[in-house]
Scaffold this motif. Structure first.
Motif, PDB file in Angstrom:
ATOM      1  N   THR A   1       3.804  -9.165   5.340  1.00  0.00           N
ATOM      2  CA  THR A   1       4.507  -7.938   4.959  1.00  0.00           C
ATOM      3  C   THR A   1       4.011  -7.517   3.589  1.00  0.00           C
ATOM      4  OG1 THR A   1       6.472  -8.684   6.155  1.00  0.00           O
ATOM      5  CG2 THR A   1       6.757  -6.888   4.583  1.00  0.00           C
ATOM      6  N   TYR A   2       3.484  -6.309   3.494  1.00  0.00           N
ATOM      7  CA  TYR A   2       2.879  -5.841   2.250  1.00  0.00           C
ATOM      8  C   TYR A   2       3.845  -4.946   1.475  1.00  0.00           C
ATOM      9  CZ  TYR A   2      -1.544  -7.625   4.009  1.00  0.00           C
ATOM     10  OH  TYR A   2      -2.534  -8.458   4.467  1.00  0.00           O
ATOM     11  N   GLU A   3       3.773  -5.026   0.178  1.00  0.00           N
ATOM     12  CA  GLU A   3       4.567  -4.153  -0.673  1.00  0.00           C
ATOM     13  C   GLU A   3       3.943  -2.753  -0.682  1.00  0.00           C
ATOM     14  OE1 GLU A   3       7.579  -5.122  -2.328  1.00  0.00           O
ATOM     15  OE2 GLU A   3       7.193  -6.638  -0.780  1.00  0.00           O
ATOM     16  N   GLN A   4       4.769  -1.818  -1.021  1.00  0.00           N
ATOM     17  CA  GLN A   4       4.298  -0.423  -1.056  1.00  0.00           C
ATOM     18  C   GLN A   4       3.137  -0.299  -2.032  1.00  0.00           C
ATOM     19  OE1 GLN A   4       7.419   2.308  -2.081  1.00  0.00           O
ATOM     20  NE2 GLN A   4       6.349   4.063  -1.223  1.00  0.00           N
ATOM     21  N   GLY A   5       2.096   0.367  -1.589  1.00  0.00           N
ATOM     22  CA  GLY A   5       0.945   0.590  -2.454  1.00  0.00           C
ATOM     23  C   GLY A   5      -0.132  -0.463  -2.345  1.00  0.00           C
ATOM     24  N   VAL A   6       0.113  -1.514  -1.611  1.00  0.00           N
ATOM     25  CA  VAL A   6      -0.894  -2.573  -1.425  1.00  0.00           C
ATOM     26  C   VAL A   6      -1.589  -2.345  -0.087  1.00  0.00           C
ATOM     27  CG1 VAL A   6      -1.299  -5.047  -1.202  1.00  0.00           C
ATOM     28  CG2 VAL A   6       0.461  -4.201  -2.778  1.00  0.00           C
ATOM     29  N   GLU A   7      -2.913  -2.215  -0.118  1.00  0.00           N
ATOM     30  CA  GLU A   7      -3.666  -1.936   1.100  1.00  0.00           C
ATOM     31  C   GLU A   7      -3.849  -3.208   1.934  1.00  0.00           C
ATOM     32  OE1 GLU A   7      -6.721   0.393  -1.671  1.00  0.00           O
ATOM     33  OE2 GLU A   7      -7.300   0.463   0.448  1.00  0.00           O
ATOM     34  N   LYS A   8      -3.296  -3.206   3.118  1.00  0.00           N
ATOM     35  CA  LYS A   8      -3.378  -4.406   3.956  1.00  0.00           C
ATOM     36  C   LYS A   8      -4.795  -4.666   4.456  1.00  0.00           C
ATOM     37  CE  LYS A   8      -1.843  -2.041   8.142  1.00  0.00           C
ATOM     38  NZ  LYS A   8      -0.845  -2.000   9.233  1.00  0.00           N
ATOM     39  N   ASP A   9      -5.594  -3.613   4.583  1.00  0.00           N
ATOM     40  CA  ASP A   9      -6.967  -3.814   5.037  1.00  0.00           C
ATOM     41  C   ASP A   9      -7.866  -4.295   3.908  1.00  0.00           C
ATOM     42  OD1 ASP A   9      -6.684  -0.860   7.084  1.00  0.00           O
ATOM     43  OD2 ASP A   9      -6.314  -2.962   7.583  1.00  0.00           O
ATOM     44  N   LYS A  10      -7.388  -4.129   2.704  1.00  0.00           N
ATOM     45  CA  LYS A  10      -8.136  -4.554   1.529  1.00  0.00           C
ATOM     46  C   LYS A  10      -7.818  -6.015   1.199  1.00  0.00           C
ATOM     47  CE  LYS A  10     -10.142  -3.821  -2.545  1.00  0.00           C
ATOM     48  NZ  LYS A  10     -11.589  -3.567  -2.636  1.00  0.00           N
ATOM     49  N   PHE A  11      -6.564  -6.343   1.330  1.00  0.00           N
ATOM     50  CA  PHE A  11      -6.091  -7.696   1.014  1.00  0.00           C
ATOM     51  C   PHE A  11      -5.578  -8.348   2.300  1.00  0.00           C
ATOM     52  CE2 PHE A  11      -6.537  -7.210  -3.484  1.00  0.00           C
ATOM     53  CZ  PHE A  11      -6.242  -5.879  -3.760  1.00  0.00           C
ATOM     54  N   LEU A  12      -6.475  -9.094   2.936  1.00  0.00           N
ATOM     55  CA  LEU A  12      -6.131  -9.715   4.214  1.00  0.00           C
ATOM     56  C   LEU A  12      -5.447 -11.055   3.969  1.00  0.00           C
ATOM     57  CD1 LEU A  12      -9.422  -9.036   6.212  1.00  0.00           C
ATOM     58  CD2 LEU A  12      -7.329  -7.686   6.188  1.00  0.00           C
ATOM     59  N   ILE A  13      -4.306 -11.236   4.609  1.00  0.00           N
ATOM     60  CA  ILE A  13      -3.551 -12.464   4.430  1.00  0.00           C
ATOM     61  C   ILE A  13      -3.410 -13.169   5.763  1.00  0.00           C
ATOM     62  CG2 ILE A  13      -1.276 -13.426   3.877  1.00  0.00           C
ATOM     63  CD1 ILE A  13      -1.069 -11.217   1.727  1.00  0.00           C
ATOM     64  N   ASN A  14      -3.691 -14.472   5.737  1.00  0.00           N
ATOM     65  CA  ASN A  14      -3.549 -15.296   6.927  1.00  0.00           C
ATOM     66  C   ASN A  14      -2.736 -16.528   6.579  1.00  0.00           C
ATOM     67  OD1 ASN A  14      -4.287 -17.550   8.833  1.00  0.00           O
ATOM     68  ND2 ASN A  14      -5.374 -15.854   9.802  1.00  0.00           N
ATOM     69  N   HIS A  15      -1.699 -16.780   7.363  1.00  0.00           N
ATOM     70  CA  HIS A  15      -0.831 -17.946   7.112  1.00  0.00           C
ATOM     71  C   HIS A  15      -0.828 -18.777   8.386  1.00  0.00           C
ATOM     72  CE1 HIS A  15       3.137 -19.271   4.986  1.00  0.00           C
ATOM     73  NE2 HIS A  15       2.546 -20.294   5.573  1.00  0.00           N
ATOM     74  N   ALA A  16      -1.918 -19.503   8.582  1.00  0.00           N
ATOM     75  CA  ALA A  16      -2.161 -20.157   9.858  1.00  0.00           C
ATOM     76  C   ALA A  16      -1.387 -21.453  10.042  1.00  0.00           C
ATOM     77  CB  ALA A  16      -3.655 -20.430  10.010  1.00  0.00           C
ATOM     78  N   SER A  17      -0.944 -22.056   8.971  1.00  0.00           N
ATOM     79  CA  SER A  17      -0.211 -23.321   9.101  1.00  0.00           C
ATOM     80  C   SER A  17       0.923 -23.345   8.095  1.00  0.00           C
ATOM     81  CB  SER A  17      -1.142 -24.509   8.865  1.00  0.00           C
ATOM     82  OG  SER A  17      -1.373 -24.692   7.484  1.00  0.00           O
ATOM     83  N   LEU A  18       1.746 -24.370   8.181  1.00  0.00           N
ATOM     84  CA  LEU A  18       2.907 -24.466   7.295  1.00  0.00           C
ATOM     85  C   LEU A  18       2.541 -24.887   5.876  1.00  0.00           C
ATOM     86  CD1 LEU A  18       5.508 -26.087   9.698  1.00  0.00           C
ATOM     87  CD2 LEU A  18       5.604 -23.799   8.718  1.00  0.00           C
ATOM     88  N   THR A  19       1.264 -25.158   5.657  1.00  0.00           N
ATOM     89  CA  THR A  19       0.861 -25.579   4.313  1.00  0.00           C
ATOM     90  C   THR A  19      -0.283 -24.754   3.743  1.00  0.00           C
ATOM     91  OG1 THR A  19      -0.655 -27.224   5.240  1.00  0.00           O
ATOM     92  CG2 THR A  19       1.584 -27.976   4.704  1.00  0.00           C
ATOM     93  N   LEU A  20      -0.715 -23.724   4.444  1.00  0.00           N
ATOM     94  CA  LEU A  20      -1.876 -22.969   3.980  1.00  0.00           C
ATOM     95  C   LEU A  20      -1.728 -21.476   4.236  1.00  0.00           C
ATOM     96  CD1 LEU A  20      -4.829 -22.759   2.939  1.00  0.00           C
ATOM     97  CD2 LEU A  20      -5.558 -23.168   5.306  1.00  0.00           C
ATOM     98  N   SER A  21      -1.946 -20.698   3.186  1.00  0.00           N
ATOM     99  CA  SER A  21      -2.056 -19.255   3.298  1.00  0.00           C
ATOM    100  C   SER A  21      -3.327 -18.846   2.565  1.00  0.00           C
ATOM    101  CB  SER A  21      -0.846 -18.557   2.677  1.00  0.00           C
ATOM    102  OG  SER A  21      -1.004 -17.148   2.697  1.00  0.00           O
ATOM    103  N   THR A  22      -4.045 -17.867   3.127  1.00  0.00           N
ATOM    104  CA  THR A  22      -5.262 -17.397   2.467  1.00  0.00           C
ATOM    105  C   THR A  22      -5.167 -15.900   2.213  1.00  0.00           C
ATOM    106  OG1 THR A  22      -6.396 -17.024   4.564  1.00  0.00           O
ATOM    107  CG2 THR A  22      -6.708 -19.166   3.519  1.00  0.00           C
ATOM    108  N   LEU A  23      -5.724 -15.512   1.084  1.00  0.00           N
ATOM    109  CA  LEU A  23      -5.829 -14.102   0.710  1.00  0.00           C
ATOM    110  C   LEU A  23      -7.309 -13.778   0.604  1.00  0.00           C
ATOM    111  CD1 LEU A  23      -4.740 -11.370  -0.507  1.00  0.00           C
ATOM    112  CD2 LEU A  23      -4.868 -12.484  -2.740  1.00  0.00           C
ATOM    113  N   THR A  24      -7.756 -12.797   1.387  1.00  0.00           N
ATOM    114  CA  THR A  24      -9.149 -12.374   1.314  1.00  0.00           C
ATOM    115  C   THR A  24      -9.202 -10.976   0.738  1.00  0.00           C
ATOM    116  OG1 THR A  24      -9.742 -13.719   3.233  1.00  0.00           O
ATOM    117  CG2 THR A  24     -11.273 -11.977   2.599  1.00  0.00           C
TER     118      THR A  24
END
Lengths: 108, 117
Positions: free
Chosen positions: B57-80
């Protein structure tokens, strides 16, 4: 919109003097309020939260709903208290909204 | 306990390239992780909320296609940060909420300093 205001960018007090870092908030509902501290070259860490009503490192903070404030206080400042202090709020499961921070300097 | 790590701690990249930042909870499971951005001498600004197994869930003004977030497991999230530009240079900080605790305390990572040339 929710907002956290810390009016002082910098606060300098002498060792042994009382400290009060101000924080006012704007939120429609019942927020949870926090104080986070960041010592030099370290990560942000939780100092205290209003629902715990505890004293950490001599610091206390009381939530005043009437004045929408959550000021941080310590009766006698110590040199190791020098750090950046952030007031923050959340509506529950949400991320935190931070104030701009107050840089506290304790002079010997 | 409750340690959150980030990797890398700093990165320098050329304009137009993509950069991936990892956030890990080392000794607890985090169903929710948050990504913040901090410009010099400014406060932390929430960018997005990352929930394990679902879309961020992105905050207003943050481009989701620019900042890709993946939370594939319970211990890892990545921001690209995709196609990075100099204005994306900033300090990116993640936090994680401990799934095993009833409180809403967030534990913060040390941050990643991104410089885009």
């Amino acid at each position: 919109a929710q907002r956290v205001t810390q009016p002082e960018k910098l606060l300098s007090v002498f060792k042994g003097a009382p400290v009060e870092l101000k924080c006012n908030y704007s939120y429609s509902g019942s927020p949870e309020l926090f104080w986070y501290v960041q010592y030099s070259r370290q990560r942000l860490q939780l100092l205290l939260r209003h629902i715990s009503r505890e004293s950490i490192k001599g610091f206390t903070a009381d939530l005043n709903k009437g004045e929408t404030s959550f000021h941080l206080k310590k009766p006698f400042a110590q040199e190791e208290d020098s750090a950046m202090y952030y007031c923050a709020l959340t509506g529950g499961a949400d991320g935190l909204t931070f104030g701009k921070g107050t840089h506290l300097i304790i002079q010997p | 306990g409750a340690v959150v790590s980030q990797h890398p701690s700093w990165v320098i990249c050329k304009s137009g390239t993509s950069v991936k930042i990892e956030c890990r909870s080392l000794d607890f499971q985090a169903t929710t992780m948050f990504w913040y951005r901090q410009f010099p001498k400014q406060s932390l600004m929430l960018m997005a909320t990352s929930n394990e197994g679902s879309k961020a869930t992105y905050e207003q003004g943050v481009e989701k296609d620019k900042f890709l977030i993946n939370h594939a497991s319970l211990t890892l999230s990545t921001l690209t940060v995709t196609s990075a530009h100099p204005e994306d240079s900033s300090f990116y900080i993640c936090s994680a909420r401990d799934r095993g605790k009833s409180t809403d305390t967030q534990y913060f990572g040390p941050g990643t300093r991104l410089t885009v040339l």
